[in-house]
Scaffold this active site. Structure first.
Site, PDB file in Angstrom:
ATOM      1  N   LYS A  13       0.831  -1.221   0.000  1.00 46.35           N
ATOM      2  CA  LYS A  13       0.000   0.000   0.000  1.00 46.35           C
ATOM      3  C   LYS A  13       0.859   1.263   0.000  1.00 46.35           C
ATOM      4  CE  LYS A  13      -2.177  -0.828   3.881  1.00 46.35           C
ATOM      5  NZ  LYS A  13      -1.442  -2.040   4.334  1.00 46.35           N
ATOM      6  N   ARG A  88      -8.840   0.966   9.769  1.00 47.67           N
ATOM      7  CA  ARG A  88      -8.423  -0.407  10.046  1.00 47.67           C
ATOM      8  C   ARG A  88      -9.428  -1.141  10.922  1.00 47.67           C
ATOM      9  NH1 ARG A  88      -2.414   0.641   9.353  1.00 47.67           N
ATOM     10  NH2 ARG A  88      -1.306  -1.252   9.830  1.00 47.67           N
ATOM     11  N   ARG A 127      11.808  -6.035   4.738  1.00 50.16           N
ATOM     12  CA  ARG A 127      11.568  -4.613   4.457  1.00 50.16           C
ATOM     13  C   ARG A 127      12.524  -3.726   5.254  1.00 50.16           C
ATOM     14  NH1 ARG A 127       5.617  -2.045   4.975  1.00 50.16           N
ATOM     15  NH2 ARG A 127       5.827  -2.415   7.214  1.00 50.16           N
ATOM     16  N   ARG A 160      12.126  -1.849  10.947  1.00 53.08           N
ATOM     17  CA  ARG A 160      11.148  -1.440  11.955  1.00 53.08           C
ATOM     18  C   ARG A 160      10.988  -2.504  13.044  1.00 53.08           C
ATOM     19  NH1 ARG A 160       5.927   0.401   8.603  1.00 53.08           N
ATOM     20  NH2 ARG A 160       4.979  -0.696  10.338  1.00 53.08           N
ATOM     21  N   ARG A 171       0.313  -8.549  14.047  1.00 52.27           N
ATOM     22  CA  ARG A 171      -0.300  -7.580  13.129  1.00 52.27           C
ATOM     23  C   ARG A 171      -1.248  -8.273  12.146  1.00 52.27           C
ATOM     24  NH1 ARG A 171       4.792  -4.959  10.715  1.00 52.27           N
ATOM     25  NH2 ARG A 171       3.418  -3.474   9.680  1.00 52.27           N
TER      26      ARG A 171
END
Ligand code: AMP
Length: 216
Positions: A13, A88, A127, A160, A171
């Site tokens: 996204k 969300r 990532r 992160r 998550r």
């Protein structure tokens, strides 16, 4: 044009929103980025949000809604925006709908990033992000030119804390429980359009362009 990018963490996204904002000249509003900025600044909101974020849990609706409503009032949102990572939960979706109704400016389209959850673990553990907001990289799929450094500013890339496997599982659970039901919510509003988020980045961009081009 007011657009929502809906999908699990790691579906692409943020990467796609950066591309869409340039082509359609509407800003990307990422609640994740806004919250990380608040944490970095050490604001009262940031301090409250931090514990939830580091644990991979959702930040309470009232905090996130206040943050995004404030952001949507900024002058650069006059022609619309791309909501990335918001809403969300059903509560957030209803609060957003009520807010936009007041302004007489409803959501034009929701792009649903469809992807097999197993692919997400690989995407998220690899990532790396630029701490100065120059975007995301992936150690295998989108490596920087110099290992570990941002192509734009040369700053050391960050892994992160919530992109580690145990946090990613939390998550994902939050996504399945709280966010996935929004697909049905927006389908019932007649604004949902799905893209195959497992395709390569350029193909996903094309699919989004085609969907949004039809709105304009
Ligand atoms: P993201 O960068 O979108 O993956 O968001 C990182 C983290 O920020 C999430 O795991 C949540 O802790 C928090 N967060 C971001 N957006 C929201 C939201 N709309 N509602 C609740 N928490 C959020």
């Amino acid at each position: 044009m007011r657009v929502i990018f809906l999908g699990p963490p790691g579906a692409g996204k943020g990467t796609q929103a950066k591309r869409t904002q340039e082509r359609f000249r509407i800003p990307q509003l990422s609640t994740g980025d806004l919250l990380r900025a608040a944490v970095k600044a050490g604001s009262p909101l940031g301090q409250k949000a931090r514990t939830f974020m580091d644990a991979g849990q959702l930040v309470p609706d009232d905090l996130v809604v206040a943050l995004i409503v404030e952001r949507m009032k900024q002058p650069d949102c006059g022609n619309g925006f791309i909501l990335d990572g918001f809403p969300r939960t059903a509560g957030q979706a209803q609060a957003l709908e009520a807010e936009l109704k007041k302004a007489g400016a409803p959501i034009d389209m929701v792009i649903n990033f469809a992807i097999d959850p197993e692919r997400l673990i690989e995407r998220l553990t690899g990532r790396r992000i630029c701490p100065n907001g120059h975007g995301e990289y992936h150690i295998r799929f989108q490596p920087p030119k110099v290992e570990g450094k941002c192509d734009v500013c040369g700053e050391a890339l960050v892994h992160r804390p919530d992109d580690h496997e145990d946090r990613i599982r939390t998550r994902m659970e939050a996504y399945t429980r709280d966010t996935e039901p929004l697909i049905g919510f927006y389908r019932s509003r007649g604004v949902l359009q799905s893209v195959d988020a497992e395709s390569e980045i350029g193909a996903v961009t094309k699919a989004i362009d085609a969907a949004l081009g039809a709105v304009r």
